[in-house]
Design a protein around this motif. Structure first.
Motif, PDB file in Angstrom:
ATOM      1  N   ILE A  77       3.701   0.315  33.544  1.00  0.00           N
ATOM      2  CA  ILE A  77       4.273  -0.958  32.685  1.00  0.00           C
ATOM      3  C   ILE A  77       3.366  -2.194  32.729  1.00  0.00           C
ATOM      4  CG2 ILE A  77       5.988  -2.759  32.366  1.00  0.00           C
ATOM      5  CD1 ILE A  77       8.074  -0.632  33.722  1.00  0.00           C
ATOM      6  N   TYR A  78       2.958  -2.531  31.473  1.00  0.00           N
ATOM      7  CA  TYR A  78       2.071  -3.751  31.296  1.00  0.00           C
ATOM      8  C   TYR A  78       2.783  -4.966  31.355  1.00  0.00           C
ATOM      9  CZ  TYR A  78      -1.672  -0.469  29.631  1.00  0.00           C
ATOM     10  OH  TYR A  78      -2.999   0.383  29.755  1.00  0.00           O
ATOM     11  N   PRO A  79       2.626  -5.666  32.299  1.00  0.00           N
ATOM     12  CA  PRO A  79       3.461  -6.662  32.488  1.00  0.00           C
ATOM     13  C   PRO A  79       3.819  -7.782  31.574  1.00  0.00           C
ATOM     14  CG  PRO A  79       2.098  -6.454  34.372  1.00  0.00           C
ATOM     15  CD  PRO A  79       1.744  -5.372  33.298  1.00  0.00           C
ATOM     16  N   GLY A  80       4.799  -8.360  30.937  1.00  0.00           N
ATOM     17  CA  GLY A  80       4.905  -9.548  29.829  1.00  0.00           C
ATOM     18  C   GLY A  80       4.917  -9.004  28.621  1.00  0.00           C
ATOM     19  N   THR A  81       4.677  -7.584  28.453  1.00  0.00           N
ATOM     20  CA  THR A  81       4.549  -7.132  27.037  1.00  0.00           C
ATOM     21  C   THR A  81       6.061  -6.519  26.314  1.00  0.00           C
ATOM     22  OG1 THR A  81       4.203  -4.858  27.919  1.00  0.00           O
ATOM     23  CG2 THR A  81       2.233  -6.294  27.506  1.00  0.00           C
ATOM     24  N   VAL A  82       5.730  -6.587  25.159  1.00  0.00           N
ATOM     25  CA  VAL A  82       6.840  -6.263  24.330  1.00  0.00           C
ATOM     26  C   VAL A  82       6.468  -4.944  23.395  1.00  0.00           C
ATOM     27  CG1 VAL A  82       8.192  -8.417  24.118  1.00  0.00           C
ATOM     28  CG2 VAL A  82       6.666  -7.688  22.502  1.00  0.00           C
ATOM     29  N   HIS A  83       7.165  -4.188  22.947  1.00  0.00           N
ATOM     30  CA  HIS A  83       6.983  -3.043  22.090  1.00  0.00           C
ATOM     31  C   HIS A  83       6.015  -3.578  21.024  1.00  0.00           C
ATOM     32  CE1 HIS A  83       7.530   1.023  20.499  1.00  0.00           C
ATOM     33  NE2 HIS A  83       7.847   0.480  19.130  1.00  0.00           N
ATOM     34  N   GLY A  84       5.009  -2.732  20.867  1.00  0.00           N
ATOM     35  CA  GLY A  84       3.994  -2.942  20.014  1.00  0.00           C
ATOM     36  C   GLY A  84       2.950  -3.773  20.130  1.00  0.00           C
ATOM     37  N   PHE A  85       2.686  -4.099  21.676  1.00  0.00           N
ATOM     38  CA  PHE A  85       1.501  -5.126  22.108  1.00  0.00           C
ATOM     39  C   PHE A  85      -0.124  -4.737  21.525  1.00  0.00           C
ATOM     40  CE2 PHE A  85       2.434  -2.007  25.785  1.00  0.00           C
ATOM     41  CZ  PHE A  85       0.959  -1.410  25.891  1.00  0.00           C
ATOM     42  N   THR A  86      -0.141  -3.464  21.242  1.00  0.00           N
ATOM     43  CA  THR A  86      -1.629  -3.230  20.845  1.00  0.00           C
ATOM     44  C   THR A  86      -2.030  -3.808  19.332  1.00  0.00           C
ATOM     45  OG1 THR A  86      -1.036  -1.014  20.236  1.00  0.00           O
ATOM     46  CG2 THR A  86      -1.702  -1.415  22.419  1.00  0.00           C
ATOM     47  N   MET A  87      -1.010  -4.002  18.714  1.00  0.00           N
ATOM     48  CA  MET A  87      -1.213  -4.096  17.233  1.00  0.00           C
ATOM     49  C   MET A  87      -1.421  -5.892  16.787  1.00  0.00           C
ATOM     50  SD  MET A  87      -1.340  -1.273  15.909  1.00  0.00           S
ATOM     51  CE  MET A  87      -0.973   0.287  16.729  1.00  0.00           C
ATOM     52  N   PRO A  88      -2.454  -6.024  16.459  1.00  0.00           N
ATOM     53  CA  PRO A  88      -2.723  -7.635  16.055  1.00  0.00           C
ATOM     54  C   PRO A  88      -2.036  -8.105  14.953  1.00  0.00           C
ATOM     55  CG  PRO A  88      -4.787  -6.547  16.622  1.00  0.00           C
ATOM     56  CD  PRO A  88      -4.042  -5.321  16.565  1.00  0.00           C
ATOM     57  N   ASP A  89      -1.653  -7.333  13.824  1.00  0.00           N
ATOM     58  CA  ASP A  89      -0.964  -7.645  12.643  1.00  0.00           C
ATOM     59  C   ASP A  89       0.523  -7.664  12.974  1.00  0.00           C
ATOM     60  OD1 ASP A  89      -0.269  -5.022  12.961  1.00  0.00           O
ATOM     61  OD2 ASP A  89      -0.958  -4.674  10.813  1.00  0.00           O
ATOM     62  N   THR A  90       0.892  -7.736  14.172  1.00  0.00           N
ATOM     63  CA  THR A  90       2.468  -8.050  14.310  1.00  0.00           C
ATOM     64  C   THR A  90       2.831  -9.149  15.384  1.00  0.00           C
ATOM     65  OG1 THR A  90       2.921  -6.603  16.428  1.00  0.00           O
ATOM     66  CG2 THR A  90       2.593  -5.643  14.190  1.00  0.00           C
ATOM     67  N   ASP A  91       4.016  -9.684  15.544  1.00  0.00           N
ATOM     68  CA  ASP A  91       4.405 -10.512  16.478  1.00  0.00           C
ATOM     69  C   ASP A  91       4.449 -10.234  17.896  1.00  0.00           C
ATOM     70  OD1 ASP A  91       6.431  -9.370  16.114  1.00  0.00           O
ATOM     71  OD2 ASP A  91       7.851 -10.998  15.532  1.00  0.00           O
ATOM     72  N   ALA A  92       4.239  -8.623  18.071  1.00  0.00           N
ATOM     73  CA  ALA A  92       4.243  -8.217  19.343  1.00  0.00           C
ATOM     74  C   ALA A  92       2.915  -8.231  20.135  1.00  0.00           C
ATOM     75  CB  ALA A  92       4.954  -6.817  19.496  1.00  0.00           C
ATOM     76  N   PHE A  93       1.772  -8.747  19.497  1.00  0.00           N
ATOM     77  CA  PHE A  93       0.693  -8.478  19.947  1.00  0.00           C
ATOM     78  C   PHE A  93       0.292  -9.185  21.218  1.00  0.00           C
ATOM     79  CE2 PHE A  93      -3.992  -9.828  19.304  1.00  0.00           C
ATOM     80  CZ  PHE A  93      -4.473  -8.764  20.045  1.00  0.00           C
ATOM     81  N   ASP A  94      -0.217  -8.576  22.163  1.00  0.00           N
ATOM     82  CA  ASP A  94      -0.795  -9.221  23.196  1.00  0.00           C
ATOM     83  C   ASP A  94      -2.334  -8.988  23.595  1.00  0.00           C
ATOM     84  OD1 ASP A  94      -1.556  -9.490  26.266  1.00  0.00           O
ATOM     85  OD2 ASP A  94       0.861  -9.622  26.727  1.00  0.00           O
ATOM     86  N   PRO A  95      -3.202 -10.082  23.354  1.00  0.00           N
ATOM     87  CA  PRO A  95      -4.603  -9.523  23.370  1.00  0.00           C
ATOM     88  C   PRO A  95      -5.228  -9.020  24.851  1.00  0.00           C
ATOM     89  CG  PRO A  95      -4.227 -11.804  22.441  1.00  0.00           C
ATOM     90  CD  PRO A  95      -2.797 -11.359  22.956  1.00  0.00           C
ATOM     91  N   ALA A  96      -4.452  -9.553  25.886  1.00  0.00           N
ATOM     92  CA  ALA A  96      -4.920  -9.144  27.397  1.00  0.00           C
ATOM     93  C   ALA A  96      -4.340  -7.545  27.167  1.00  0.00           C
ATOM     94  CB  ALA A  96      -4.206 -10.006  28.198  1.00  0.00           C
ATOM     95  N   ALA A  97      -3.315  -7.204  26.853  1.00  0.00           N
ATOM     96  CA  ALA A  97      -2.877  -5.810  26.871  1.00  0.00           C
ATOM     97  C   ALA A  97      -3.558  -4.916  26.034  1.00  0.00           C
ATOM     98  CB  ALA A  97      -1.399  -5.757  26.433  1.00  0.00           C
ATOM     99  N   LEU A  98      -3.900  -5.556  24.931  1.00  0.00           N
ATOM    100  CA  LEU A  98      -5.012  -4.522  24.068  1.00  0.00           C
ATOM    101  C   LEU A  98      -6.028  -4.262  24.784  1.00  0.00           C
ATOM    102  CD1 LEU A  98      -5.721  -3.084  21.485  1.00  0.00           C
ATOM    103  CD2 LEU A  98      -6.445  -5.289  20.638  1.00  0.00           C
ATOM    104  N   ARG A  99      -6.929  -5.168  25.577  1.00  0.00           N
ATOM    105  CA  ARG A  99      -8.012  -5.233  26.349  1.00  0.00           C
ATOM    106  C   ARG A  99      -8.060  -4.004  27.535  1.00  0.00           C
ATOM    107  NH1 ARG A  99      -8.427 -10.676  25.532  1.00  0.00           N
ATOM    108  NH2 ARG A  99      -7.756 -11.210  27.679  1.00  0.00           N
ATOM    109  N   ARG A 100      -6.713  -4.321  27.984  1.00  0.00           N
ATOM    110  CA  ARG A 100      -6.357  -3.513  29.329  1.00  0.00           C
ATOM    111  C   ARG A 100      -6.135  -1.970  28.567  1.00  0.00           C
ATOM    112  NH1 ARG A 100      -1.484  -4.605  33.473  1.00  0.00           N
ATOM    113  NH2 ARG A 100      -1.643  -2.556  34.759  1.00  0.00           N
TER     114      ARG A 100
END
Length: 244
Positions: free
Chosen positions: A205-228
């Motif tokens: 589990i990627y801590p603190g993330t919500v569904h869709g965390f890799t997608m920069p064009d959504t409000d779920a985006f998490d830059p740190a999780a995308l890098r991970r």
């Protein structure tokens, strides 16, 4: 970097797709990338180009080609809280119509097409997917154990088919789960099934993330999780796809 627009012959017609291809003229390992439920759009092209920049031929099919070419529905540039309900109302019937049988039929066609491309070298391939695409990637790896050497899925319902569905996977696996999607108990059950299948894997589990965390064009985006996600995905492919 070259982007090609393609048509993939399938049992049900022609799937529109694109491929991101390194400019170097040699052959490259092939990777099949399944989009999330929002489908092909600029963000997916950027992600495919990022992956191709590491030396991979990346094929991205339109999952919903039976309903028309991508984009199958009109998408806003940014999918935030206000836009999301209307977008999902249009997409859910398409997602629900994409049965396991259709997934496997399409996977056969996608892999056959991918491995026939002149820019793709002989050897195993990788599959990666996001959201519903993570489930499609998992089904593809299970159905093609001799061909798929790397399976990666991020914020996807990878255990939706039950523990027995993982038993045929021989690929090395990387699962990155959203904290909002999976409880620690459910993660434990999934990982027990992977253990029982003898799969080499990382599933966390990627801590603190919500569904869709890799997608920069959504409000779920998490830059740190995308890098991970990139920090796990690229080494996985480098380890398992040996054709260069």
């Amino acid at each position: 970097m070259t982007i090609k627009t393609l048509q993939i012959p399938t049992a049900d017609g022609q799937a529109d797709a694109f491929a991101a291809i390194p400019d170097r003229g040699e052959q490259h390992p092939g990777v099949l990338m399944y989009a999330d439920g929002f489908g092909i759009r600029p963000v997916l092209r950027e992600m495919a180009q990022e992956l191709a920049g590491h030396g991979y031929y990346v094929l991205v099919p339109n999952l919903f080609y039976r309903h028309g070419p991508a984009p199958v529905i009109e998408l806003p540039e940014y999918i935030g809280a206000e836009a999301r309900p209307a977008v999902l109302a249009q997409l859910m019937p398409l997602i629900e119509a994409h049965t396991a049988e259709r997934t496997l039929s399409d996977a056969d066609a996608y892999l056959r097409f991918l491995t026939a491309q002149p820019e793709v070298g002989a050897g195993p391939v990788g599959v990666t997917g996001y959201c519903i695409g993570g489930l499609l990637a998992t089904r593809t790896a299970a159905a093609h154990p001799g061909q798929v050497a790397a399976l990666a899925a991020f914020h996807g319902p990878v255990g939706a088919d039950g523990p027995d569905s993982l038993a045929k996977i021989t690929a090395e696996v990387q699962f990155g789960h959203a904290e909002s999607d999976l409880t620690p108990e459910a993660l434990g059950e999934l990982n027990q099934a992977l253990d029982a299948a003898g799969v080499r894997y990382t599933s966390e589990i990627y801590p603190g993330t919500v569904h869709g965390f890799t997608m920069p064009d959504t409000d779920a985006f998490d830059p740190a999780a995308l890098r991970r996600h990139w920090d796990h995905l690229i080494p996985l492919l480098d380890r398992t796809l040996t054709t260069r």
